[in-house]
Write a protein that holds these residues in place. Structure first.
Motif, PDB file in Angstrom:
ATOM      1  N   TRP A   1       0.857  -1.199   0.000  1.00 14.51           N
ATOM      2  CA  TRP A   1       0.000   0.000   0.000  1.00 14.51           C
ATOM      3  C   TRP A   1       0.890   1.246   0.000  1.00 14.51           C
ATOM      4  O   TRP A   1       1.506   1.576   0.992  1.00 14.51           O
ATOM      5  N   ILE A   2       0.939   1.919  -1.137  1.00  9.26           N
ATOM      6  CA  ILE A   2       1.811   3.090  -1.267  1.00  9.26           C
ATOM      7  C   ILE A   2       1.004   4.348  -0.990  1.00  9.26           C
ATOM      8  O   ILE A   2       0.023   4.643  -1.680  1.00  9.26           O
ATOM      9  N   THR A   3       1.393   5.061   0.052  1.00 10.52           N
ATOM     10  CA  THR A   3       0.686   6.285   0.444  1.00 10.52           C
ATOM     11  C   THR A   3       1.647   7.467   0.410  1.00 10.52           C
ATOM     12  O   THR A   3       2.844   7.313   0.665  1.00 10.52           O
ATOM     13  N   GLY A   4       1.114   8.622   0.097  1.00 13.23           N
ATOM     14  CA  GLY A   4       1.944   9.821   0.077  1.00 13.23           C
ATOM     15  C   GLY A   4       1.214  10.957  -0.618  1.00 13.23           C
ATOM     16  O   GLY A   4       0.170  10.751  -1.245  1.00 13.23           O
ATOM     17  N   LEU A   5       1.788  12.125  -0.495  1.00 14.80           N
ATOM     18  CA  LEU A   5       1.200  13.319  -1.096  1.00 14.80           C
ATOM     19  C   LEU A   5       1.114  13.189  -2.615  1.00 14.80           C
ATOM     20  O   LEU A   5       1.809  12.376  -3.223  1.00 14.80           O
TER      21      LEU A   5
ATOM     22  N   SER B   1      -1.910   2.078  -4.999  1.00 12.44           N
ATOM     23  CA  SER B   1      -1.238   3.369  -5.005  1.00 12.44           C
ATOM     24  C   SER B   1      -2.284   4.466  -4.875  1.00 12.44           C
ATOM     25  O   SER B   1      -2.964   4.802  -5.846  1.00 12.44           O
ATOM     26  N   LEU B   2      -2.432   4.958  -3.676  1.00 10.19           N
ATOM     27  CA  LEU B   2      -3.419   6.001  -3.394  1.00 10.19           C
ATOM     28  C   LEU B   2      -2.856   6.990  -2.393  1.00 10.19           C
ATOM     29  O   LEU B   2      -2.151   6.597  -1.463  1.00 10.19           O
ATOM     30  N   ILE B   3      -3.216   8.251  -2.527  1.00 10.19           N
ATOM     31  CA  ILE B   3      -2.781   9.239  -1.542  1.00 10.19           C
ATOM     32  C   ILE B   3      -3.190   8.787  -0.146  1.00 10.19           C
ATOM     33  O   ILE B   3      -2.416   8.834   0.781  1.00 10.19           O
TER      34      ILE B   3
ATOM     35  N   GLU C   1      -4.427  10.842  -8.169  1.00  9.91           N
ATOM     36  CA  GLU C   1      -5.031   9.627  -8.700  1.00  9.91           C
ATOM     37  C   GLU C   1      -5.602   9.832 -10.094  1.00  9.91           C
ATOM     38  O   GLU C   1      -5.571   8.987 -10.933  1.00  9.91           O
ATOM     39  N   ARG C   2      -6.210  10.903 -10.339  1.00 14.76           N
ATOM     40  CA  ARG C   2      -6.695  11.218 -11.669  1.00 14.76           C
ATOM     41  C   ARG C   2      -7.436  12.535 -11.625  1.00 14.76           C
ATOM     42  O   ARG C   2      -8.116  12.859 -10.678  1.00 14.76           O
ATOM     43  N   SER C   3      -7.313  13.275 -12.635  1.00 14.97           N
ATOM     44  CA  SER C   3      -8.125  14.467 -12.780  1.00 14.97           C
ATOM     45  C   SER C   3      -8.816  14.404 -14.120  1.00 14.97           C
ATOM     46  O   SER C   3      -8.338  13.806 -15.059  1.00 14.97           O
ATOM     47  N   ALA C   4      -9.937  15.037 -14.187  1.00 15.49           N
ATOM     48  CA  ALA C   4     -10.624  15.135 -15.467  1.00 15.49           C
ATOM     49  C   ALA C   4     -10.765  16.604 -15.802  1.00 15.49           C
ATOM     50  O   ALA C   4     -11.186  17.411 -14.987  1.00 15.49           O
ATOM     51  N   LEU C   5     -10.361  16.947 -16.991  1.00 13.89           N
ATOM     52  CA  LEU C   5     -10.473  18.304 -17.461  1.00 13.89           C
ATOM     53  C   LEU C   5     -11.544  18.257 -18.521  1.00 13.89           C
ATOM     54  O   LEU C   5     -11.443  17.526 -19.493  1.00 13.89           O
ATOM     55  N   ALA C   6     -12.582  19.009 -18.326  1.00 13.82           N
ATOM     56  CA  ALA C   6     -13.696  18.854 -19.252  1.00 13.82           C
ATOM     57  C   ALA C   6     -14.269  20.202 -19.627  1.00 13.82           C
ATOM     58  O   ALA C   6     -14.004  21.215 -18.992  1.00 13.82           O
ATOM     59  N   GLY C   7     -15.026  20.208 -20.690  1.00 14.08           N
ATOM     60  CA  GLY C   7     -15.685  21.437 -21.105  1.00 14.08           C
ATOM     61  C   GLY C   7     -16.670  21.909 -20.062  1.00 14.08           C
ATOM     62  O   GLY C   7     -17.136  21.136 -19.231  1.00 14.08           O
TER      63      GLY C   7
END
Lengths: 296, 296
Positions: free
Chosen positions: A123-127, A197-199, B6-12
């Motif tokens: 479990w990888i945690t971090g900023l 892999s989650l913050i 973890e992920r971002s979504a850039l959308a209209g």
């Protein structure tokens, strides 16, 4: 419908005495505490837990209803209806095919022998921008080169699939991490070295995931990279937006990151322009070797 | 917090034009349509989808907030903040460690080579007591003897863990099956032969799970056993309770079982006292062999 086939729970009529009993004939994983086929001893022991009078609650786990039946619906062994008779039917099926529950399912140990490794969760945690994904990737590469099966669970994949019903409310964020923990547990049970892999900024949520695994099988890796370094990297420009107040509640800026205190592995920033994910991953590999995860 | 990592979504800015863009640096599985590292081409294409004026919505997938920023917060490439500059930083990290996204993650094909098999989902559906679990067990045994890695997902395991938050309301039952389908997909992506064993009475729910997998990788196995036979077996005495009206909404009694019309495999009741799960499992094995799932 009631899909009792998946599992039923036969429990005492009062909440305090209610204890689940798996009497489903569905297969269970090796980590499951009870065999899938009905065991007479189990039913007997449940019978002893039943109140001498009153109703019995049957819960259909993959069904839809909770039904209350009186004890007259149960025979003297505490079985529902003709369950006693069918015990022998089940046994007969088992004998005729040489498949009985306890010898039926391939268990975790057998899968591990096949894979020549032990299932676990890293479990990888971090900023944000601390390098979690790079380490996860490097780790999966090194493991693969050594003939070991790993699988990366990342928040992105899971948010697009399993967790696509979740919003970004506080409780949904916790649920997001809970589900990843539960899925990671299944992968570990399958014998896979599962890299999550989650913050995962909150200790409570991480510890809840740890508690799902047998002792030692949850390996917390803390990416101990100073906020300043992460912010300088800022590959997505999001720290900048957070500082500008365009994003609220950003971990490390205006929402806390609760640094782990007792991680199995702490990967520290060495102060160079960019640390090597491979060197960091090698630290994890050394740990796995030392603890015997890379052999059956 | 926002765990944009973890992920971002850039959308209209308008709902109709909103299209997700993965700009996270987290690793993705091979089945993920986009690479994890930021690709300039992707950002460019998104930029072209942006409205010429107005606000941009950034959704933090493993974060908590939806933030609206004006286009002045984005540079001419449609990047948030200093994202353009950091493209080169990301590339630099990639070069220094020889890890770039597209070559970083071990993909499904590589895992399959390691395992000498192809990941897939064997979805066993049928009435309660139709023999799903026995076939699943027999199948896992045969596969294991042949050196193949399989994993059984059963409603029981999952109801105790991942799906323990679900009730037995209609929508929760559908969600139960949806989640099993999503987890099965992850296992298949890991290269594992995943055996899901659930009554799953509704065609809609089964088809939704099928749609998650690449064509051919979802193998529906229909346990075509007459209700009468299942009811005679009644190993848990639950058909009897259903007939007596003690359990409402029981599949096959007062709730429908929508028999699959186009299953890849139909296992029929041969009319004997008890069919052999091993013989049935061998039919599945033959299918897997024929379709090439048992080799890389």
């Amino acid at each position: 419908m009631i899909a009792i086939g998946e599992r039923s729970a036969l429990a005492g009529g009062t909440p305090s005495s209610s204890r689940g009993l798996g009497i489903g004939s569905e297969p269970r994983s090796s980590s499951s505490p009870k065999p899938g086929f009905v065991a007479l001893s189990d039913l007997g022991s449940v019978n002893s837990r039943l109140s001498s009078k009153g109703s019995i609650r049957i819960e259909a786990m993959e069904g839809s209803r909770t039904v209350t039946v009186s004890e007259t619906d149960l025979n003297t062994n505490g079985h529902a209806g003709n369950l006693g008779k069918n015990q022998s039917l089940l046994s007969s099926i088992g004998n005729s095919t040489n498949i009985k529950w306890h010898e039926c399912s391939v268990n975790k140990v057998e899968r591990q022998k096949l894979l020549k490794q032990k299932g676990c969760v890293i479990w990888i945690t971090g900023l944000s921008a601390s390098g979690k994904s790079s380490v996860a990737c490097a780790l999966s590469q090194i493991l693969h080169r050594r003939g070991k099966l790993s699988y990366i669970l990342d928040g992105d994949n899971v948010r697009h699939g399993l967790n696509r019903d979740l919003s970004f409310k506080a409780e949904d964020r916790a649920e997001n991490i809970r589900r990843v923990g539960e899925v990671a547990k299944l992968f570990a049970d399958a014998g896979v070295i599962c890299i999550a892999s989650l913050i995962s900024p909150y200790k409570r949520d991480r510890d809840a995931c740890r508690a799902l695994l047998p002792d030692g099988d949850f390996i917390e890796v803390f990416m101990d990279v100073p906020l300043q370094v992460c912010e300088e990297r800022d590959p997505k420009g999001l720290y900048k937006l957070a500082r500008a107040g365009k994003i609220k509640g950003f971990t490390g800026i205006d929402d806390p990151y609760e640094a782990p205190l007792n991680s199995e592995i702490v990967l520290t920033h060495k102060g160079g322009d960019c640390d090597s994910p491979i060197e960091m991953a090698e630290e994890v590999i050394s740990y796995l070797e030392e603890k015997g995860f890379l052999r059956a």
